[in-house]
Write a protein that holds these residues in place. Structure first.
Motif, PDB file in Angstrom:
ATOM      1  N   SER A  85      43.401  60.158  31.851  1.00 27.74           N
ATOM      2  CA  SER A  85      42.876  60.654  30.582  1.00 27.74           C
ATOM      3  C   SER A  85      42.245  62.031  30.755  1.00 27.74           C
ATOM      4  CB  SER A  85      41.854  59.670  30.013  1.00 27.74           C
ATOM      5  OG  SER A  85      42.444  58.412  29.748  1.00 27.74           O
ATOM      6  N   LEU A  86      41.462  62.206  31.815  1.00 27.92           N
ATOM      7  CA  LEU A  86      40.845  63.501  32.072  1.00 27.92           C
ATOM      8  C   LEU A  86      41.897  64.552  32.426  1.00 27.92           C
ATOM      9  CD1 LEU A  86      37.646  62.444  34.062  1.00 27.92           C
ATOM     10  CD2 LEU A  86      37.820  63.096  31.654  1.00 27.92           C
ATOM     11  N   ALA A  87      42.938  64.140  33.164  1.00 29.06           N
ATOM     12  CA  ALA A  87      44.014  65.079  33.503  1.00 29.06           C
ATOM     13  C   ALA A  87      44.712  65.573  32.245  1.00 29.06           C
ATOM     14  CB  ALA A  87      45.017  64.412  34.438  1.00 29.06           C
ATOM     15  N   ASN A  88      44.895  64.690  31.271  1.00 30.31           N
ATOM     16  CA  ASN A  88      45.546  65.107  30.038  1.00 30.31           C
ATOM     17  C   ASN A  88      44.673  66.075  29.235  1.00 30.31           C
ATOM     18  OD1 ASN A  88      48.189  64.442  28.853  1.00 30.31           O
ATOM     19  ND2 ASN A  88      47.004  63.935  27.029  1.00 30.31           N
ATOM     20  N   VAL A  89      43.369  65.822  29.221  1.00 31.69           N
ATOM     21  CA  VAL A  89      42.449  66.729  28.529  1.00 31.69           C
ATOM     22  C   VAL A  89      42.504  68.127  29.155  1.00 31.69           C
ATOM     23  CG1 VAL A  89      40.015  67.223  28.053  1.00 31.69           C
ATOM     24  CG2 VAL A  89      40.901  64.906  27.710  1.00 31.69           C
ATOM     25  N   THR A 185      44.730  63.241  22.641  1.00 38.36           N
ATOM     26  CA  THR A 185      45.410  62.106  23.261  1.00 38.36           C
ATOM     27  C   THR A 185      44.737  61.687  24.561  1.00 38.36           C
ATOM     28  OG1 THR A 185      46.987  63.649  24.285  1.00 38.36           O
ATOM     29  CG2 THR A 185      47.629  62.629  22.205  1.00 38.36           C
ATOM     30  N   GLY A 186      44.159  62.641  25.283  1.00 38.22           N
ATOM     31  CA  GLY A 186      43.464  62.286  26.520  1.00 38.22           C
ATOM     32  C   GLY A 186      42.227  61.454  26.287  1.00 38.22           C
ATOM     33  N   LEU A 187      41.557  61.665  25.164  1.00 33.73           N
ATOM     34  CA  LEU A 187      40.313  60.932  24.886  1.00 33.73           C
ATOM     35  C   LEU A 187      40.557  59.477  24.493  1.00 33.73           C
ATOM     36  CD1 LEU A 187      38.353  63.697  22.947  1.00 33.73           C
ATOM     37  CD2 LEU A 187      37.949  62.906  25.281  1.00 33.73           C
ATOM     38  N   ILE A 188      41.780  59.153  24.085  1.00 33.99           N
ATOM     39  CA  ILE A 188      42.083  57.775  23.674  1.00 33.99           C
ATOM     40  C   ILE A 188      41.822  56.796  24.814  1.00 33.99           C
ATOM     41  CG2 ILE A 188      43.944  56.207  22.989  1.00 33.99           C
ATOM     42  CD1 ILE A 188      45.169  58.574  21.443  1.00 33.99           C
TER      43      ILE A 188
END
Length: 458
Positions: A85-89, A185-188
């Motif tokens: 999730s953090l990588a996507n953010v 989307t990363g925060l989901i």
């Protein structure tokens, strides 16, 4: 307080984790035309970015299964979800192909871990007759995530931030829309952690499970609290079915990866669909979800009728292999609707196959080592995906005018003649190849004696 049917609530949480996983994964492919234009990436650079994700995925598979077996399903899954999730953010701040590739590499390191963790959760919470259906349910989360992704990220990417949210637009120099899509989307996944940490325990440790459900799980071969040492790497790698199943996934998973990473681009370049029209990809992902459920349900029904779990899975895989030869006609038919129907049939079969080859791992491996073995087998999947990316990139782009990256150079050293033979041929040769991958894999599995494997976890 007791929760009736707690095992199904557990699989719902795993399903939601898979939804988040695939939304994050598909954000890039759903927005590929826009991102490539903003970052100046050609198709080969796009393939390299995808391959960096898959390379990290392969590395993470080899590590994450053992990590899940040691940390436990609850802690291991939480770790992976936070990481990806953090990588996507962070991807929201990518400035070019290299930084985008770095971010996707980090994403791959986290995303792979959810699958061995999910298989371990199924081995702990489900009897053998329900395992394929449970795997089908959480795998359907991947297809739901892929369906949702374009409907979520395309509106985020095309929103008028400069006119309506100038403060948000001011955070970035350019590409505000797709950058916001990565952040949202990363925060989901971070929000998903709350119910997971509250609900998940091993069955005997849970205060929410009823006595009847615990008896059902344990009587049917589910989690029994006996401390056993997991297999060593020597034991894992000397277990012949590991290599058979790894080879099976190496040959067949590239078909599913193609639909994840390239099908939207195929529709854009070969069928003339613009960025907004690519939402039509929901059709193939609905088919994938249906295949996940149908494949799990059908093999479970055969188990109830007296077939051994492995035999039941193989019968369903035979049906899937017989359906895959529709693939070449996807590129041949003139109408878009006909192409989408054929693609849906192929994806349905590919996912029903994937559910059952995954279930075989849970059927034949002791519970204490399911995560480790599953991760080794799944590493074959990503190796096949990397090969597919290199081949398809060469097919659709022809010889590159830019210096090749290390993946291009390494692959060309091994398969230079193949690359030269398909360069610039377009998508049609790949659609033709997908007709033969599953039948070939089934023949190899059968010749290797996978049907004689005895369940170690039943």
């Amino acid at each position: 307080m007791r929760i009736r049917g707690l095992r199904w609530w557990i699989v719902v949480l795993v399903f939601l984790a898979a939804v988040s996983n695939y939304i994050d994964r598909q954000t890039l492919s759903a927005l590929a035309p826009t991102i490539q234009a903003d970052l100046g990436m050609d198709d080969r650079e796009y393939a390299n970015v995808v391959n960096l994700f898959l390379l990290a995925y392969t590395i993470a598979y080899l590590i994450s299964g053992k990590l899940v077996d040691r940390l436990g399903t609850r802690a291991g899954t939480a770790l992976f979800v936070v990481w990806w999730s953090l990588a996507n953010v962070v991807t929201a701040w990518a400035q070019g192909p290299r930084s985008m590739g770095t971010c996707r590499f980090l994403l791959g390191l986290g995303e792979a871990g959810v699958w061995p963790a999910a298989s371990k959760a199924v081995s702990e919470w489900f009897p053998s007759r329900e395992r394929a259906l449970a795997i089908g349910l959480y795998t359907m989360g991947a297809t739901i995530g892929a369906i949702v992704a374009p409907y979520l990220v395309i509106p985020l990417a095309t929103f008028d931030y400069a006119g309506k949210l100038p403060l948000v637009d001011g955070l970035f120099d350019y590409g505000t829309g797709w950058r916001v899509a990565f952040m949202v989307t990363g925060l989901i996944g971070i929000l998903w952690l709350i119910p997971w940490l509250m609900l998940y325990r091993r069955p005997r440790e849970s205060k929410l499970i009823s006595g009847d459900e615990l008896a059902l799980i344990e009587d049917g071969g589910g989690s029994v609290e006996v401390e056993e040492r997991g297999w060593t790497w020597v034991q894992v790698l000397s277990f012949r079915p590991v290599w058979l199943l790894l080879l099976g996934r190496l040959l067949t998973d590239p078909a599913w990866y193609f639909y994840q990473f390239w099908f939207a681009k195929y529709l854009n370049t070969s069928r003339g669909l613009d960025q907004g029209s690519l939402e039509i990809t929901w059709i193939v992902y609905v088919a994938a979800g249906a295949g996940s459920l149908a494949g799990g349900w059908a093999s479970g029904l055969l188990v109830k009728k007296g077939r051994t779990p492995v035999q039941a899975r193989l019968w369903i895989m035979l049906g899937c292999a017989c359906l895959m030869p529709v693939s070449p006609f996807i590129a041949k038919v003139a109408g878009l609707n006909s192409a989408m129907v054929l693609a849906a049939c192929a994806v349905f079969a590919a996912l029903a196959w994937l559910i059952n080859i995954s279930a075989i791992v849970v059927d034949i491996v002791p519970k204490h080592s399911v995560g480790t073995v599953f991760s080794v087998v799944a590493a074959g999947s990503t190796l096949g995906g990397i090969a597919m990316n290199m081949i398809v990139a060469a097919m659709v782009s022809g010889p590159s005018s830019k210096p090749g990256g290390f993946l291009d150079q390494g692959f060309k050293m091994l398969f230079g003649r193949l690359i030269e033979a398909v360069e610039g041929k377009g998508y049609e040769p790949w659609f033709l190849a997908m007709a033969f991958l599953h039948p070939l894999a089934l023949l190899l599995l059968w010749a290797g004696g996978i049907h004689r494997s005895r369940g170690a976890s039943q």
